[in-house]
Design an enzyme around this catalytic site. Sequence first.
Site, PDB file in Angstrom:
ATOM      1  N   GLU A 251       0.330  -4.239   3.935  1.00  0.00           N
ATOM      2  CA  GLU A 251      -0.933  -3.509   4.114  1.00  0.00           C
ATOM      3  C   GLU A 251      -2.066  -4.356   3.561  1.00  0.00           C
ATOM      4  O   GLU A 251      -1.916  -4.985   2.512  1.00  0.00           O
ATOM      5  CB  GLU A 251      -0.959  -2.174   3.352  1.00  0.00           C
ATOM      6  CG  GLU A 251      -0.044  -1.084   3.839  1.00  0.00           C
ATOM      7  CD  GLU A 251      -0.205   0.192   3.005  1.00  0.00           C
ATOM      8  OE1 GLU A 251      -1.186   0.293   2.238  1.00  0.00           O
ATOM      9  OE2 GLU A 251       0.663   1.073   3.114  1.00  0.00           O
ATOM     10  N   GLU A 302      -7.799   8.537   8.387  1.00  0.00           N
ATOM     11  CA  GLU A 302      -6.855   9.624   8.100  1.00  0.00           C
ATOM     12  C   GLU A 302      -7.558  10.683   7.257  1.00  0.00           C
ATOM     13  O   GLU A 302      -7.567  10.637   6.031  1.00  0.00           O
ATOM     14  CB  GLU A 302      -5.624   9.076   7.377  1.00  0.00           C
ATOM     15  CG  GLU A 302      -4.820   8.101   8.227  1.00  0.00           C
ATOM     16  CD  GLU A 302      -3.570   7.605   7.541  1.00  0.00           C
ATOM     17  OE1 GLU A 302      -2.479   8.127   7.822  1.00  0.00           O
ATOM     18  OE2 GLU A 302      -3.692   6.688   6.700  1.00  0.00           O
ATOM     19  N   LYS A 305      -5.804  12.667   4.320  1.00  0.00           N
ATOM     20  CA  LYS A 305      -5.201  11.913   3.229  1.00  0.00           C
ATOM     21  C   LYS A 305      -5.783  12.347   1.889  1.00  0.00           C
ATOM     22  O   LYS A 305      -6.972  12.631   1.770  1.00  0.00           O
ATOM     23  CB  LYS A 305      -5.423  10.417   3.442  1.00  0.00           C
ATOM     24  CG  LYS A 305      -4.463   9.529   2.680  1.00  0.00           C
ATOM     25  CD  LYS A 305      -4.503   8.112   3.209  1.00  0.00           C
ATOM     26  CE  LYS A 305      -3.413   7.264   2.577  1.00  0.00           C
ATOM     27  NZ  LYS A 305      -3.419   5.888   3.085  1.00  0.00           N
ATOM     28  N   GLU A 311     -10.193   6.457   0.862  1.00  0.00           N
ATOM     29  CA  GLU A 311      -8.847   6.437   1.438  1.00  0.00           C
ATOM     30  C   GLU A 311      -8.817   6.982   2.861  1.00  0.00           C
ATOM     31  O   GLU A 311      -7.912   6.682   3.634  1.00  0.00           O
ATOM     32  CB  GLU A 311      -7.882   7.259   0.570  1.00  0.00           C
ATOM     33  CG  GLU A 311      -7.641   6.703  -0.816  1.00  0.00           C
ATOM     34  CD  GLU A 311      -6.592   5.599  -0.838  1.00  0.00           C
ATOM     35  OE1 GLU A 311      -6.083   5.250   0.237  1.00  0.00           O
ATOM     36  OE2 GLU A 311      -6.300   5.089  -1.929  1.00  0.00           O
TER      37      GLU A 311
END
Length: 330
Positions: A251, A302, A305, A311
């Site tokens: 990642e 997302e 999340k 994030e």
Amino acid sequence: MSAILVLLLVCGISSSITAAESVGVCYGVLGDPLPSKQEVVDLYKSNGIGKMRIYSPEKETLEALRGSGIELTMDVAKDTLQSLTDSDAANNWVNTNVIPYAQDVNFKYITVGNEIRPSYTEAQYILPAITNIQNAISSANLPIKVSTAIDSTLIGNAYPPNDGVFTSEAEPYIKPIIDLLKRNGAPLLANVYPYFAYVGDQQNIPLSYALFTQQGENSVGYQNLFDAMLDATYSALEKVGASDMQIVVSESGWPSEGGVGASTDNAATYYANLISHVSGGSGTPKKPGQSIPTYLFAMFDENKKDGDDSERHFGLFTPDKSPKYQLSFS
């Protein structure tokens, strides 16, 4: 056609293939709404993204990947880790989630644990689960390597990078895992985020150093933070007897909003420069000329999340499949 022109064309084709093979994208699903699994696979293909990482063996995604040629890294779901310390359960997991698809899906790695830290309850399950899953994979004669993905909290003394070492808490946990990976010929997966390092130490880390835009090397020979973080991990591996182990960057990304330094411009700069860097074949100061297999995080924002707002803004595409940034993946 002249010999020189042929050579240039061949070199260009080779360079293009290297780029396509170097960069993947993580497919997180904690967003709503998101396109269908088949639409997502088609989006990977239409953008020349040749590698995907998924965070659990989701049947609909695996079906959509059949015949796509996309190279797949597949995680074991976190809540499954404990059960896989039983060899029969591990065999059943492979028989259910890998073998039925192995003829048509291009599995590369199975990831047992993502960012599991030594203090986590799950830490005790990682070594036996890797052992059991790899044994099941090997029994099926499948060319898939099993590993785990760590984060940078396991690395101490990260600057200068040559001083990198696994922390005193991390070493008893990670060294037996690394010894197992060595025996199995598997790489270590590492999530490498210059963004979070920058946010955590803005006094000492210039934004340009984190975004690959710094001109010239610093006092210890580094021009960007990504290489420094990666080499600190390589240094830690050296110190536990694994100097030849490859690291796959499982990642890396930059958010477009939601935190310090998080903007569309910065994210676009980071992703474009990261792709160029890992596709260029230059390696790092510690590992010059060595390929850097890398997965960008992530395909979509997302919004479901947990954690800091940043994030939820790492996506490369919006839910309607429009690109957030003008990037060339291949």
